[in-house]
Design an enzyme around this catalytic site. Structure first.
Site, PDB file in Angstrom:
ATOM      1  N   SER A   9    -139.161 -98.842 -37.051  1.00 48.81           N
ATOM      2  CA  SER A   9    -138.237 -98.826 -38.135  1.00 48.81           C
ATOM      3  C   SER A   9    -138.990 -97.668 -39.058  1.00 48.81           C
ATOM      4  O   SER A   9    -140.169 -97.113 -38.782  1.00 48.81           O
ATOM      5  CB  SER A   9    -138.479-100.142 -38.912  1.00 48.81           C
ATOM      6  OG  SER A   9    -138.033 -99.876 -40.500  1.00 48.81           O
ATOM      7  N   HIS A  10    -138.227 -96.996 -39.878  1.00 44.83           N
ATOM      8  CA  HIS A  10    -138.516 -95.942 -40.760  1.00 44.83           C
ATOM      9  C   HIS A  10    -139.587 -96.587 -41.887  1.00 44.83           C
ATOM     10  O   HIS A  10    -140.161 -95.734 -42.625  1.00 44.83           O
ATOM     11  CB  HIS A  10    -137.558 -95.064 -41.396  1.00 44.83           C
ATOM     12  CG  HIS A  10    -136.552 -94.352 -40.523  1.00 44.83           C
ATOM     13  ND1 HIS A  10    -135.936 -95.067 -39.378  1.00 44.83           N
ATOM     14  CD2 HIS A  10    -136.696 -92.985 -40.398  1.00 44.83           C
ATOM     15  CE1 HIS A  10    -135.312 -93.603 -38.893  1.00 44.83           C
ATOM     16  NE2 HIS A  10    -135.905 -92.754 -39.386  1.00 44.83           N
ATOM     17  N   SER A  11    -139.583 -97.954 -42.141  1.00 47.60           N
ATOM     18  CA  SER A  11    -140.302 -98.402 -43.091  1.00 47.60           C
ATOM     19  C   SER A  11    -141.368 -99.381 -42.504  1.00 47.60           C
ATOM     20  O   SER A  11    -141.163-100.329 -41.674  1.00 47.60           O
ATOM     21  CB  SER A  11    -139.473 -99.180 -43.963  1.00 47.60           C
ATOM     22  OG  SER A  11    -140.153-100.003 -44.980  1.00 47.60           O
TER      23      SER A  11
END
Length: 228
Positions: A9-11
């Site tokens: 994930s980007h987060s």
């Protein structure tokens, strides 16, 4: 050993939270988050982190990687290509949250990497819910029993996962009916979509060589409040 799962994930917070959620339904599965950028954890994906996460997730039965957005897919695919044995891992196009839940439950049940990937990918399809009429009594080969849910929150995520895992060992087709809707008891998402709550009366219906055993297992789970 079980198939491992990597959540790209980007987060970092998103990946970590989803890994925590999925682990509630699959306590024996290695679910490794790989989110955010190093040195401060900014938004983005890091190739080295995804490679390391894939290696940590691999217990010998393979790894399935799920991702949130397009560039995360590219990072995941590059990471797999760099492995000593790229065939040991596969990147699956699936909704991240639903796919992670479905994959985790499949892996917990002992499915191989191909089946775990298919479970994740199929999570993008609407849950297998159908409107049904009450089944005819005495139908040959069918066992049916009604239960009242007494656990606090009904068939939410964890109890649904317990049902799916428990039924995997039986040679039987099993469904759960609530009112006019019926769900495949081998699908966590379908069971959750019924919205069955405490006090609701559900009907469990099974067909197959071990239909009686499957229904008895559900009875045991309901009586024990799904271990809650």
């Amino acid at each position: 050993m079980t198939v491992g799962i990597v959540l790209v994930s980007h987060s970092a917070k998103l990946a970590e939270g989803l890994a925590e959620l999925a682990a509630q339904m699959a306590p024996d599965v290695r679910i490794v988050p790989a989110g955010g950028l190093p040195d401060g954890g900014g938004i983005g994906t890091d190739y080295d982190e995804v490679v390391a996460a894939t290696q940590r997730a691999d217990s010998g039965d393979g790894v399935v990687l799920l991702y949130d957005l397009g560039s995360a897919q590219m990072t995941a695919e590059l990471a797999v290509e760099s492995l000593a044995d790229p065939s040991a891992a596969v990147v699956v196009d699936a909704p991240l949250v639903e796919g992670a839940v479905a994959a985790a439950v499949a892996a917990q049940g002992g499915a191989n990497a191909k089946a775990v990937g298919e479970a994740a990918a199929s999570a993008g399809v609407a849950p297998d819910l159908a409107f049904t009429e009450a089944s005819a009594t005495g139908e040959e080969g069918v066992v049916e029993k009604e239960f009242t849910l007494t656990n606090d929150v009904g068939l939410h995520a964890r109890p649904a996962a317990v049902v799916v895992r428990s039924l995997a060992e039986f040679e039987a087709e099993v469904s759960v009916r609530l009112g006019e809707q019926e769900a495949d008891a081998h699908s966590v998402l379908a069971l959750m979509s019924l919205g069955a709550r405490q006090g609701d009366r559900i009907v469990v219906r099974a067909r197959g060589l071990q239909a009686s055993e499957a229904v008895a297992k559900v009875a045991e789970l309901v009586e024990a409040n799904f271990g809650e």
